[in-house]
Design a protein around this motif. Sequence first.
Motif: not given
Length: 407
Positions: A176-179, A207-213, A233-236
């Motif tokens: 479910d990770i964002n593109p 669906k807002l990507s944030t560094c926190d989440v 994890i590498q994408k994150a």
Amino acid sequence: MGQLQYTRGKNMKMKKIICSLMISVLCFMTAISGVSAANTYDTNKLLDASEKVKAYYKENGLSDANYLDDIIAYEALGGEAEDDLDISKFESQIYVSSVGSISKGIIVAKLLKKDPTNLIINGSQVNLVSELENKVDDNGCFGAYEGNNIDIWGLLALETVSSSKTELVANHISNDINPDGGFWNFGWKQENPDDPNSSWVIDTDSKLSTCDVTGWGIEALSIAGKNKYSSTIQKAIQYLKDNQNEGFGYSVNPDTQACAVEGLSVYNRESLLNGDYDKNNKNPIDVLLSFQNIDKGNFWYYELGEDNDYATQDAARAIGTIVNGSVIYKAKGTKSPDATLTRVENKPSTNPTQPTDNSQDNKENKTNKKTTSVKTGDETNIVIFASLSMVSGGLFLVLRKEYERVH
């Protein structure tokens, strides 16, 4: 015939001596090399910060707004909340209607050595684990309108009790990770765009990507299966790098910094300590530590000296995670893959330089000093390693000549 056997015997003996000596030298060199590769971050600063914020909690206790989070933070620092803090309101702080509250309730119960399947909440016996597991749908999601942030906290809770649904939820979060590589939460919008006074509601289309989440997601998936979820994890991690300036996120603040460095530390603490995420000659740990009120031990958000409970618990948990490993392992009752950091003796410990006023220029110039010190003994080990290399080379030549002489 006897002379030939004697000569062969001497040759074999010499071969064994050469082989044994070379193996011994190489093993010793390898050991020294490993010592030389010790992390280059001054961990004394982390330990100083950890002790200060831990003492702050002991003196001031738990905040009502962050009661469960404060317990998690204190336990992450290595403390035992049931011994040092007033935890009498623990059960009353859990709301069974909220996935986030249930999740944190499970984690805290395990940390306090209580049974999360048998708690008395509002006068009724409650099995928090069953409550949480029953909220997981067939896709591993806690609800269509909860978001990654809630799913991730649910996963962290399931991990503490080794739930059979852990993998299902982890798989969902990974997919479910964002593109853009970030984990997300829902945005907000006004219920009536034409009415500026209308209430704000969750925008399920945003669906807002944030560094926190994203930092939380890295931690949760690293615990669930660092190798299995490596590509996600590498994408994150790349998302964090893509959104890193003075610190992580759109603006430098302790909450975002804490969540990001916590996740990075759980995935690979040595990379964080060794400067793999340094930006503009600043280690992100130093950016976080620059928000600590040195005199009080807690952390500020808007201006130096303020008491901010949210910033304090986020920062405390992150610092404790770097020092001791993820608190989720502690809740599980298993040993963390990361050994507890220890103080480096005979070396002055320094705290990050703090701003002395509230001007933006002063914050930018004085905050987040990069630590360039090396652990005591690193230079010596490099010299020893080089010397051993020369010694081993000379030893090899001597033994080779001796072998040729008897051969």
